[in-house]
Design an enzyme around this catalytic site. Structure first.
Site, PDB file in Angstrom:
ATOM      1  N   ARG A 152     -39.272 103.970 -54.743  1.00 63.67           N
ATOM      2  CA  ARG A 152     -40.255 104.359 -53.709  1.00 63.67           C
ATOM      3  C   ARG A 152     -40.194 105.863 -53.521  1.00 63.67           C
ATOM      4  NH1 ARG A 152     -36.323 105.789 -50.180  1.00 63.67           N
ATOM      5  NH2 ARG A 152     -34.526 104.400 -50.140  1.00 63.67           N
ATOM      6  N   ARG A 190     -32.855 116.534 -41.458  1.00 59.25           N
ATOM      7  CA  ARG A 190     -33.465 115.385 -40.789  1.00 59.25           C
ATOM      8  C   ARG A 190     -33.155 115.482 -39.303  1.00 59.25           C
ATOM      9  NH1 ARG A 190     -32.701 109.879 -44.306  1.00 59.25           N
ATOM     10  NH2 ARG A 190     -32.815 110.820 -46.374  1.00 59.25           N
ATOM     11  N   GLY A 214     -27.491 102.710 -46.591  1.00 58.47           N
ATOM     12  CA  GLY A 214     -26.097 103.068 -46.331  1.00 58.47           C
ATOM     13  C   GLY A 214     -25.304 101.956 -45.659  1.00 58.47           C
TER      14      GLY A 214
HETATM   15  P1  ADP Z   1     -27.733 102.757 -50.040  1.00 60.45           P
HETATM   16  O1  ADP Z   1     -28.732 102.167 -50.957  1.00 60.45           O
HETATM   17  O2  ADP Z   1     -27.330 101.834 -48.955  1.00 60.45           O
HETATM   18  O3  ADP Z   1     -28.107 104.131 -49.561  1.00 60.45           O
HETATM   19  P2  ADP Z   1     -25.998 103.823 -52.123  1.00 60.45           P
HETATM   20  O4  ADP Z   1     -25.502 102.946 -53.206  1.00 60.45           O
HETATM   21  O5  ADP Z   1     -27.126 104.747 -52.426  1.00 60.45           O
HETATM   22  O6  ADP Z   1     -26.381 102.913 -50.862  1.00 60.45           O
HETATM   23  O7  ADP Z   1     -24.793 104.664 -51.529  1.00 60.45           O
HETATM   24  C1  ADP Z   1     -24.934 105.482 -50.391  1.00 60.45           C
HETATM   25  C2  ADP Z   1     -23.756 106.429 -50.282  1.00 60.45           C
HETATM   26  O8  ADP Z   1     -22.518 105.707 -50.228  1.00 60.45           O
HETATM   27  C3  ADP Z   1     -23.588 107.357 -51.467  1.00 60.45           C
HETATM   28  O9  ADP Z   1     -24.409 108.486 -51.380  1.00 60.45           O
HETATM   29  C4  ADP Z   1     -22.116 107.705 -51.365  1.00 60.45           C
HETATM   30  O10 ADP Z   1     -21.875 108.677 -50.368  1.00 60.45           O
HETATM   31  C5  ADP Z   1     -21.497 106.408 -50.907  1.00 60.45           C
HETATM   32  N1  ADP Z   1     -21.025 105.615 -52.079  1.00 60.45           N
HETATM   33  C6  ADP Z   1     -21.641 104.571 -52.654  1.00 60.45           C
HETATM   34  N2  ADP Z   1     -20.931 104.109 -53.706  1.00 60.45           N
HETATM   35  C7  ADP Z   1     -19.827 104.865 -53.802  1.00 60.45           C
HETATM   36  C8  ADP Z   1     -18.688 104.901 -54.680  1.00 60.45           C
HETATM   37  N3  ADP Z   1     -18.546 104.026 -55.684  1.00 60.45           N
HETATM   38  N4  ADP Z   1     -17.755 105.859 -54.467  1.00 60.45           N
HETATM   39  C9  ADP Z   1     -17.866 106.760 -53.442  1.00 60.45           C
HETATM   40  N5  ADP Z   1     -18.897 106.776 -52.583  1.00 60.45           N
HETATM   41  C10 ADP Z   1     -19.880 105.847 -52.744  1.00 60.45           C
END
Ligand code: ADP
Length: 454
Positions: free
Chosen positions: A292, A338, A165
């Protein structure tokens, strides 16, 4: 089958893997840092080796120390858990070259999916819908402005090597885009060792829906339905559930097929999670793939009856996945909270310290995955997760009631935890109605602050 596995992790996930191994009749080796000497994973493993000082870089991220421990104890395989080295392709490569099986996908799979930009391109090629955005790293200001103009504001700048995140910045206009670009690149470099960033359309009020897949070495893949992880704070998940209240059978099938197609296109092996954003009109977009086991894997285990850790071990040992897609169905509803050692009333400040009083909930429909015990010292060195409470029932509403009851019973003191936050969330009318987006927590907290001011 393997006869001995080293677990390159700590906390609840190390315990979880040790439990699966014991049930499979596999011996285990725990590794630990000096401050984790009295941990349950050390106590419950068959053997344990100290790999360094408290700081992760000196212990749980210390590849030479972990490989030496694996060689001294003569293990067949290493399970990396999540976090630490779980998505480090270099580590997987070293295991491969030392003839130690890395329980997870191949180092190439990890490398490919670890670069979120490359993953986007590959998944688009495989026919998956991706969030509109740049196809490669943003080269300069002009490139950023051009991309934003093409996809329209708001946009989100993301680090190619990002995770947890972190490293994301939302921009609503040209000025904020330009001012955030350099900061994002610098942060990406300092946090992830790679300055590359890319731009995506920022989806307003989405839900985070992810599909669990399993793939064996014989090109057989199945998906185990979805998890809804929309309850997040600062892009980090706090509560997850399966099934998602907004995914019907038809959408589940489509998401599942697409996730399997994406994984198959890169020759993916082992457990993995394909993450999507679902917008308000039920359009979905591939976001990233996690190579993972996930923190939230228990909710899938509860509704499918499939032990994901055992599946990972069996797949890595070369067993066939004896499971066909039509044998997979989601039964009932599972929710995971969590529990972090964080003071929710004080802006979620970390709250490490010794646990003097502890009562772990139980009873029907409750599973608690935790490594804490009375007298356990929550260390400031590692992430703040102290327990995962999973409630399971026939329906979502019943699972919510069980979760409230379980959290009522859960006493961890004197350290502060996120239990009071979850208690509030479980009473939130929007959460109860399942009318949520990734913004719910932020809105909930904003309301509390305003409420306190007036
Ligand atoms: P990480 O690998 O750091 O967890 P993610 O790409 O999985 O990052 O994104 C984590 C969260 O960020 C998503 O669940 C969402 O809430 C928000 N997010 C990421 N990309 C977008 C987007 N393009 N639009 C809106 N929210 C996003």
């Amino acid at each position: 089958m393997f006869s001995k596995i080293l677990i390159a992790n700590r906390g609840e996930i190390a315990l979880r893997v040790i439990r699966a191994c014991r049930e499979l009749g596999i011996r285990t080796v725990a590794v630990y840092s000096e401050v984790d000497r009295n941990s349950l994973h050390v106590r419950f493993a068959d053997e344990a080796i100290c790999i360094g000082q408290a700081k992760s870089a000196n212990s749980y991220l210390n590849i030479p120390a972990i490989i030496s421990a694996a060689e001294i104890t003569d293990v067949d395989a290493i399970h990396p858990g999540y976090g630490f080295l779980a998505e480090n392709f270099h580590f997987a490569e070293i295991c491969e070259s030392c003839q130690i099986t890395f329980i997870g996908p191949s180092s190439q799979n990890i490398k490919l999916m670890g670069d979120k930009m490359a993953a986007r391109v590959n998944m688009q090629k495989a026919g998956l819908p991706i969030v509109p955005g740049s196809t490669g790293a943003i080269k300069n200001k002009e490139d950023a402005l051009k991309t934003a103009k093409r996809i329209g504001y708001p946009v989100i700048i993301k680090a190619a090597a990002g995770g947890g995140g972190k490293g994301m910045r939302i921009c609503h206009n040209d000025i904020s885009l330009i001012s955030n670009l350099m900061i994002a690149q610098q942060e990406a470099e300092s946090n992830f060792g790679n300055p590359d960033v890319y731009i995506e359309k920022y989806i307003e009020k989405p839900r985070h829906i992810e599909i669990q897949i399993l793939a064996d070495k014989y090109n057989h893949l199945v998906h185990l339905g979805e998890r809804d992880c929309s309850i997040q704070r600062r892009h980090q998940k706090l509560l997850e559930e399966s099934p998602s209240p907004v995914v019907d059978n038809k959408l589940r099938r489509r998401l599942g097929e697409i996730a399997v197609k994406g994984a198959k296109s890169v020759g993916y092996i082992n457990a993995g999670t394909v993450e999507f954003l679902l917008d308000e009109a039920s359009n979905f977009y591939f976001m990233e793939m996690n190579t993972r086991i996930q923190v939230e894997h228990p909710v899938t285990e509860m509704v499918t009856g499939i032990d994901l850790i055992k599946a990972q071990i069996r797949i890595s040992a070369g067993e066939r996945l004896n499971l066909h897609q039509d044998q997979v169905s989601l039964k009932g509803a599972a929710i995971e909270c969590r529990i972090n050692a964080e003071d929710y009333e004080n802006n979620f400040m970390p709250s490490p310290g010794r646990i003097e009083v502890l009562n772990i909930p139980g009873g029907p429909g409750v599973r608690v995955d935790t490594h804490i015990y009375t007298g356990y010292e929550v260390s400031p060195y590692y992430d703040s997760l102290v327990a995962k409470v999973i409630a399971y029932a026939a329906t979502r509403q019943e699972a919510i009631k069980i979760m409230r009851r379980a959290l009522f019973e859960f006493t961890i003191s004197p350290i502060k935890t996120t239990i009071p936050f979850h208690m509030k969330l479980l009473e939130n009318p929007l959460f109860i109605k399942a009318d949520v987006s990734t913004h719910l927590v932020q809105e909930m907290l904003k309301e509390e602050v305003l409420g306190a001011e007036y």
